[in-house]
Enzyme design. Structure first.
Site, PDB file in Angstrom:
ATOM      1  N   HIS A 124      35.659  41.078  19.404  1.00  0.00           N
ATOM      2  CA  HIS A 124      34.564  40.170  19.067  1.00  0.00           C
ATOM      3  C   HIS A 124      35.099  39.063  18.164  1.00  0.00           C
ATOM      4  O   HIS A 124      35.921  39.308  17.286  1.00  0.00           O
ATOM      5  CB  HIS A 124      33.479  40.865  18.231  1.00  0.00           C
ATOM      6  CG  HIS A 124      32.718  41.943  18.925  1.00  0.00           C
ATOM      7  ND1 HIS A 124      32.118  41.780  20.140  1.00  0.00           N
ATOM      8  CD2 HIS A 124      32.425  43.209  18.536  1.00  0.00           C
ATOM      9  CE1 HIS A 124      31.497  42.901  20.472  1.00  0.00           C
ATOM     10  NE2 HIS A 124      31.667  43.793  19.527  1.00  0.00           N
TER      11      HIS A 124
ATOM     12  N   HIS B 135      33.436  49.117  13.781  1.00  0.00           N
ATOM     13  CA  HIS B 135      32.726  48.010  13.130  1.00  0.00           C
ATOM     14  C   HIS B 135      31.238  48.299  13.028  1.00  0.00           C
ATOM     15  O   HIS B 135      30.649  48.965  13.875  1.00  0.00           O
ATOM     16  CB  HIS B 135      32.982  46.673  13.833  1.00  0.00           C
ATOM     17  CG  HIS B 135      32.710  46.658  15.307  1.00  0.00           C
ATOM     18  ND1 HIS B 135      33.557  47.247  16.218  1.00  0.00           N
ATOM     19  CD2 HIS B 135      31.689  46.119  16.030  1.00  0.00           C
ATOM     20  CE1 HIS B 135      33.063  47.074  17.432  1.00  0.00           C
ATOM     21  NE2 HIS B 135      31.920  46.401  17.349  1.00  0.00           N
TER      22      HIS B 135
ATOM     23  N   HIS C 149      35.504  49.784  20.727  1.00  0.00           N
ATOM     24  CA  HIS C 149      35.704  49.562  22.163  1.00  0.00           C
ATOM     25  C   HIS C 149      36.983  48.778  22.361  1.00  0.00           C
ATOM     26  O   HIS C 149      37.577  48.292  21.390  1.00  0.00           O
ATOM     27  CB  HIS C 149      34.502  48.821  22.769  1.00  0.00           C
ATOM     28  CG  HIS C 149      33.880  47.812  21.847  1.00  0.00           C
ATOM     29  ND1 HIS C 149      34.546  46.695  21.428  1.00  0.00           N
ATOM     30  CD2 HIS C 149      32.671  47.772  21.220  1.00  0.00           C
ATOM     31  CE1 HIS C 149      33.766  46.003  20.607  1.00  0.00           C
ATOM     32  NE2 HIS C 149      32.618  46.645  20.448  1.00  0.00           N
TER      33      HIS C 149
ATOM     34  N   GLU D 111      30.462  51.416  15.942  1.00  0.00           N
ATOM     35  CA  GLU D 111      31.057  51.576  17.281  1.00  0.00           C
ATOM     36  C   GLU D 111      32.464  51.007  17.326  1.00  0.00           C
ATOM     37  O   GLU D 111      32.898  50.309  16.399  1.00  0.00           O
ATOM     38  CB  GLU D 111      30.191  50.838  18.315  1.00  0.00           C
ATOM     39  CG  GLU D 111      30.130  49.325  18.054  1.00  0.00           C
ATOM     40  CD  GLU D 111      29.316  48.541  19.067  1.00  0.00           C
ATOM     41  OE1 GLU D 111      28.279  49.063  19.539  1.00  0.00           O
ATOM     42  OE2 GLU D 111      29.729  47.409  19.389  1.00  0.00           O
TER      43      GLU D 111
ATOM     44  N   CYS E 121      28.220  35.841  18.280  1.00  0.00           N
ATOM     45  CA  CYS E 121      29.265  36.804  18.649  1.00  0.00           C
ATOM     46  C   CYS E 121      29.761  36.470  20.048  1.00  0.00           C
ATOM     47  O   CYS E 121      29.015  36.522  21.020  1.00  0.00           O
ATOM     48  CB  CYS E 121      28.707  38.226  18.601  1.00  0.00           C
ATOM     49  SG  CYS E 121      29.928  39.470  19.080  1.00  0.00           S
TER      50      CYS E 121
END
Ligand code: MN
Length: 150
Positions: free
Chosen positions: A70, A104, A66, A64, A118
């Site tokens: 992270h 990732h 976004h 994914e 995370c």
């Protein structure tokens, strides 16, 4: 979410009153053998959440990307990860930075689960999965193409 000052460990990598959740509720995303625990949900003070993910041997997270970032610390086991176009070998206590819009995916290697903290901001966009065109593009890098699981 508990607001207690001290949340004691129960079993290794498990905490008092912290439920072990399904990784994602969205059935459209592809992943295998992974759980999620929200350790801190302090949006009011920090605007952030700290989660603990655990990937069983042979499992992997969603591929994914976004807008949000992270910050990851491996605290259990070993694994590999794709971040952008890099494939990383990860050991316990390694740190991983996932910048905005970097593709990732994490994978457990070895006999022990891959567990990692995370850090993520509370208000964030939804992850996006790759389109067939994205996958073709990623596949043009042979190492990346061989690594990803969809
Ligand atoms: Mn993500």
């Amino acid at each position: 979410m508990s607001q207690k000052t001290h949340i004691a460990r129960t079993d290794p990598f498990r905490w008092e009153g912290v439920p072990v959740l399904a990784y994602k509720e969205d059935p459209g995303s592809h992943f295998k053998s992974i759980s999620r625990q929200v350790l801190f949900d302090d949006g009011k003070h920090f605007g952030a959440q700290l989660r603990y993910f655990e990937i069983a041997p042979g499992g992997h997270s969603t591929l994914e990307r976004h807008d949000h970032a992270h910050s990851v610390m491996v605290i259990r086991g070993a694994g590999r990860a794709l971040v952008g176009s890099e494939i990383l070998d990860l050991r316990t206590h390694d740190l991983v930075r996932v910048p905005p819009q970097a593709w990732h995916q994490f994978r457990a290697t070895g006999d022990e689960p891959l567990g990692f903290l995370c850090l993520v901001r509370s208000e964030r966009d939804k992850p996006r999965m790759p389109t067939p065109e994205d996958l073709r593009e990623m596949g043009s890098d042979g190492n990346v193409g061989a690594f990803i699981r969809t």
